[in-house]
Design a protein around this motif. Structure first.
Motif, PDB file in Angstrom:
ATOM      1  N   THR A 179      39.716  36.804  53.711  1.00 24.13           N
ATOM      2  CA  THR A 179      40.073  36.171  52.442  1.00 24.13           C
ATOM      3  C   THR A 179      39.148  36.621  51.325  1.00 24.13           C
ATOM      4  N   SER A 180      37.874  36.774  51.634  1.00 30.38           N
ATOM      5  CA  SER A 180      36.929  37.273  50.631  1.00 30.38           C
ATOM      6  C   SER A 180      37.319  38.662  50.160  1.00 30.38           C
ATOM      7  N   ASN A 181      37.791  39.510  51.075  1.00 27.02           N
ATOM      8  CA  ASN A 181      38.249  40.845  50.697  1.00 27.02           C
ATOM      9  C   ASN A 181      39.453  40.767  49.759  1.00 27.02           C
ATOM     10  N   ALA A 182      40.383  39.869  50.055  1.00 30.16           N
ATOM     11  CA  ALA A 182      41.556  39.713  49.204  1.00 30.16           C
ATOM     12  C   ALA A 182      41.162  39.265  47.798  1.00 30.16           C
ATOM     13  N   LEU A 183      40.266  38.292  47.728  1.00 35.06           N
ATOM     14  CA  LEU A 183      39.847  37.764  46.433  1.00 35.06           C
ATOM     15  C   LEU A 183      39.021  38.783  45.651  1.00 35.06           C
ATOM     16  N   ALA A 184      38.250  39.585  46.352  1.00 32.78           N
ATOM     17  CA  ALA A 184      37.457  40.624  45.681  1.00 32.78           C
ATOM     18  C   ALA A 184      38.341  41.734  45.129  1.00 32.78           C
ATOM     19  N   ALA A 185      39.488  41.962  45.771  1.00 29.67           N
ATOM     20  CA  ALA A 185      40.400  43.026  45.338  1.00 29.67           C
ATOM     21  C   ALA A 185      41.386  42.562  44.278  1.00 29.67           C
ATOM     22  N   ALA A 186      41.586  41.259  44.162  1.00 34.45           N
ATOM     23  CA  ALA A 186      42.668  40.716  43.343  1.00 34.45           C
ATOM     24  C   ALA A 186      42.336  40.699  41.854  1.00 34.45           C
ATOM     25  N   THR A 187      43.383  40.793  41.054  1.00 32.32           N
ATOM     26  CA  THR A 187      43.258  40.525  39.625  1.00 32.32           C
ATOM     27  C   THR A 187      43.599  39.069  39.329  1.00 32.32           C
ATOM     28  N   ASP A 188      44.428  38.470  40.208  1.00 34.75           N
ATOM     29  CA  ASP A 188      44.922  37.117  39.964  1.00 34.75           C
ATOM     30  C   ASP A 188      45.031  36.346  41.277  1.00 34.75           C
ATOM     31  N   LEU A 189      45.041  35.019  41.156  1.00 38.39           N
ATOM     32  CA  LEU A 189      45.051  34.160  42.340  1.00 38.39           C
ATOM     33  C   LEU A 189      46.039  33.020  42.161  1.00 38.39           C
ATOM     34  N   ILE A 190      46.862  32.819  43.193  1.00 37.33           N
ATOM     35  CA  ILE A 190      47.723  31.638  43.302  1.00 37.33           C
ATOM     36  C   ILE A 190      47.237  30.819  44.487  1.00 37.33           C
ATOM     37  N   ILE A 191      47.071  29.509  44.290  1.00 35.54           N
ATOM     38  CA  ILE A 191      46.652  28.604  45.360  1.00 35.54           C
ATOM     39  C   ILE A 191      47.822  27.686  45.708  1.00 35.54           C
ATOM     40  N   PRO A 192      48.529  27.940  46.815  1.00 39.76           N
ATOM     41  CA  PRO A 192      49.616  27.041  47.211  1.00 39.76           C
ATOM     42  C   PRO A 192      49.050  25.723  47.739  1.00 39.76           C
ATOM     43  N   LYS A 213      31.416  32.054  44.413  1.00 35.68           N
ATOM     44  CA  LYS A 213      30.704  33.187  45.009  1.00 35.68           C
ATOM     45  C   LYS A 213      31.453  34.495  44.758  1.00 35.68           C
ATOM     46  N   ILE A 214      32.787  34.438  44.843  1.00 36.38           N
ATOM     47  CA  ILE A 214      33.606  35.634  44.647  1.00 36.38           C
ATOM     48  C   ILE A 214      33.464  36.157  43.220  1.00 36.38           C
ATOM     49  N   TYR A 215      33.308  35.265  42.257  1.00 37.84           N
ATOM     50  CA  TYR A 215      33.191  35.699  40.864  1.00 37.84           C
ATOM     51  C   TYR A 215      31.974  36.606  40.646  1.00 37.84           C
ATOM     52  N   ARG A 216      31.016  36.557  41.549  1.00 36.94           N
ATOM     53  CA  ARG A 216      29.851  37.433  41.417  1.00 36.94           C
ATOM     54  C   ARG A 216      30.236  38.900  41.635  1.00 36.94           C
ATOM     55  N   ILE A 217      31.204  39.139  42.526  1.00 36.55           N
ATOM     56  CA  ILE A 217      31.629  40.517  42.788  1.00 36.55           C
ATOM     57  C   ILE A 217      32.951  40.841  42.114  1.00 36.55           C
ATOM     58  N   ASN A 218      33.678  39.840  41.660  1.00 42.21           N
ATOM     59  CA  ASN A 218      34.938  40.044  40.948  1.00 42.21           C
ATOM     60  C   ASN A 218      35.013  39.064  39.776  1.00 42.21           C
ATOM     61  N   PRO A 219      34.206  39.302  38.741  1.00 44.86           N
ATOM     62  CA  PRO A 219      34.128  38.345  37.635  1.00 44.86           C
ATOM     63  C   PRO A 219      35.415  38.219  36.832  1.00 44.86           C
ATOM     64  N   ASN A 220      36.324  39.174  36.970  1.00 45.66           N
ATOM     65  CA  ASN A 220      37.564  39.149  36.185  1.00 45.66           C
ATOM     66  C   ASN A 220      38.733  38.504  36.925  1.00 45.66           C
ATOM     67  N   LEU A 221      38.476  37.941  38.103  1.00 46.11           N
ATOM     68  CA  LEU A 221      39.548  37.286  38.852  1.00 46.11           C
ATOM     69  C   LEU A 221      40.117  36.125  38.030  1.00 46.11           C
ATOM     70  N   ASN A 222      41.432  36.161  37.832  1.00 44.33           N
ATOM     71  CA  ASN A 222      42.113  35.166  37.001  1.00 44.33           C
ATOM     72  C   ASN A 222      42.862  34.166  37.877  1.00 44.33           C
ATOM     73  N   LEU A 223      42.572  32.897  37.697  1.00 43.21           N
ATOM     74  CA  LEU A 223      43.266  31.850  38.438  1.00 43.21           C
ATOM     75  C   LEU A 223      44.578  31.527  37.731  1.00 43.21           C
ATOM     76  N   LEU A 224      45.692  31.942  38.340  1.00 40.83           N
ATOM     77  CA  LEU A 224      46.995  31.614  37.777  1.00 40.83           C
ATOM     78  C   LEU A 224      47.275  30.126  37.904  1.00 40.83           C
ATOM     79  N   GLY A 225      46.772  29.514  38.971  1.00 41.61           N
ATOM     80  CA  GLY A 225      46.916  28.075  39.119  1.00 41.61           C
ATOM     81  C   GLY A 225      47.315  27.659  40.518  1.00 41.61           C
ATOM     82  N   ALA A 226      47.419  26.352  40.687  1.00 41.29           N
ATOM     83  CA  ALA A 226      47.901  25.772  41.939  1.00 41.29           C
ATOM     84  C   ALA A 226      49.421  25.716  41.904  1.00 41.29           C
ATOM     85  N   LEU A 227      50.038  26.109  43.008  1.00 41.56           N
ATOM     86  CA  LEU A 227      51.493  26.072  43.129  1.00 41.56           C
ATOM     87  C   LEU A 227      51.870  24.966  44.101  1.00 41.56           C
ATOM     88  N   LEU A 228      52.571  23.954  43.609  1.00 42.24           N
ATOM     89  CA  LEU A 228      52.960  22.830  44.457  1.00 42.24           C
ATOM     90  C   LEU A 228      54.163  23.220  45.312  1.00 42.24           C
TER      91      LEU A 228
END
Length: 318
Positions: A179-192, A213-228
């Motif tokens: 999961t850390s690898n996915a978050l480090a590679a991502a530009t955006d994040l959806i949390i179901p 912690k992930i923001y330290r290696i991927n400071p530009n990760l954008n949280l799109l939001g929680a998806l219900l």
């Protein structure tokens, strides 16, 4: 897609553009060589992550990818879950029959990347890099051997930047290295978030803490939001979950996925919900989710007809 082979090779040129790595025909046999003109894309990499199991990560990845493809986006799904449910759904072959899955790719040189991409899948317009049970072993090896264990996926898929409009990553139900690898590679994040469960918000605090912690290696990760997911506004537990998600995560995606038997029917048929029943409420909401994502990420849909009512989003993140 024809862009994959051509632009991938361009990205393997040396600095003086005079020589490319010798991949050989066998390493690109799954890719289409018939076109020579291309436009490099502004690739968005969306991780779909929550370490709680059964919250709808794979359902979201599969059906969002299908709807994005219907909107004219070129889409790649990376199955980073050892259970490989997205691969079983999207892929035409069983993950155990695939020679180069994401597990092998993580532990190999980038030259294997073209072999890992499968364009002939059960969902039109969606390519796939298969998951595998071997991801468990790969995770341990990365931890022991990789110089930057959390950044291997980002390095391995970097040649794909510019080839796809959207890369969706289906994450495992954990906050470990995959999961850390996915978050480090991502530009955006959806949390179901499983809205219809009293345990839907279980562990979200740990996820938010992990993101810091992930923001330290991927400071530009954008949280799109929680998806219900499995949301029913008539149920008290769903409304409580919605309020809690807004408070803890800070941003809700203005589309809510309802409970539906169509989800399991589509999984059993290895297709999208839209193919099972395009008029169902759950199919309409996944289409609206895709439209919202393209709007939020400034992805072009100029050649696709979109119903005006699908553009009506109620955003309340104050």
């Amino acid at each position: 897609m024809w862009q994959v082979a051509t632009l991938f090779l361009c990205k393997l040129f040396t600095k003086d553009n005079s020589e490319i790595f010798n991949l050989g025909y066998n390493n690109v046999h799954t890719l289409n060589w018939h076109r020579t003109q291309m436009t490099e894309k502004n690739t968005k990499i969306i991780a779909v992550a929550n370490h709680k199991g059964g919250c709808g990560k794979t359902t979201t990845v599969v059906n969002l990818s299908a709807e994005l493809a219907k909107l004219g986006q070129s889409v790649l799904v990376i199955d980073l879950d050892p259970q490989a449910n997205a691969s079983l759904h999207i892929g035409k072959d069983h993950p155990s029959e695939i020679s180069v899955t994401i597990a092998e790719l993580l532990l190999s040189e980038p030259e294997k990347l073209p072999l890992a991409i499968h364009e002939d899948t059960n969902i039109e317009g969606v390519s796939l890099i298969y998951g595998s049970l071997a991801l468990g072993v790969a995770e341990d090896k990365l931890k022991d051997e990789a110089p930057r264990p959390s950044e291997e996926l980002r390095d391995k898929i970097s040649p794909l930047i510019g080839l796809y409009d959207v890369i969706l990553i289906d994450c495992p139900p954990s906050l470990k290295l995959l999961t850390s690898n996915a978050l480090a590679a991502a530009t955006d994040l959806i949390i179901p978030i499983e809205s219809g469960s009293q345990y839907g918000m279980y562990g979200v605090t740990d996820l938010i803490r992990h993101l810091q912690k992930i923001y330290r290696i991927n400071p530009n990760l954008n949280l799109l939001g929680a998806l219900l997911i499995r949301h029913d506004e008539r149920q008290t537990v769903c409304n409580l979950t919605e309020s809690s998600a807004k408070a803890q995560i800070g941003k809700l995606i203005p589309v809510k996925i309802p409970t539906s038997t169509k989800v399991n029917q589509a999984a059993m048929a290895q297709t999208s919900i839209q193919k099972i029943d395009r008029s169902s409420k759950v199919a309409r909401e996944f289409r609206r989710l895709a439209i919202w994502v393209t709007s939020e990420l400034n992805l072009s849909t100029e050649h696709v007809e979109i119903d005006a009512k699908d553009l009506d989003f109620e955003v309340d993140n104050d």
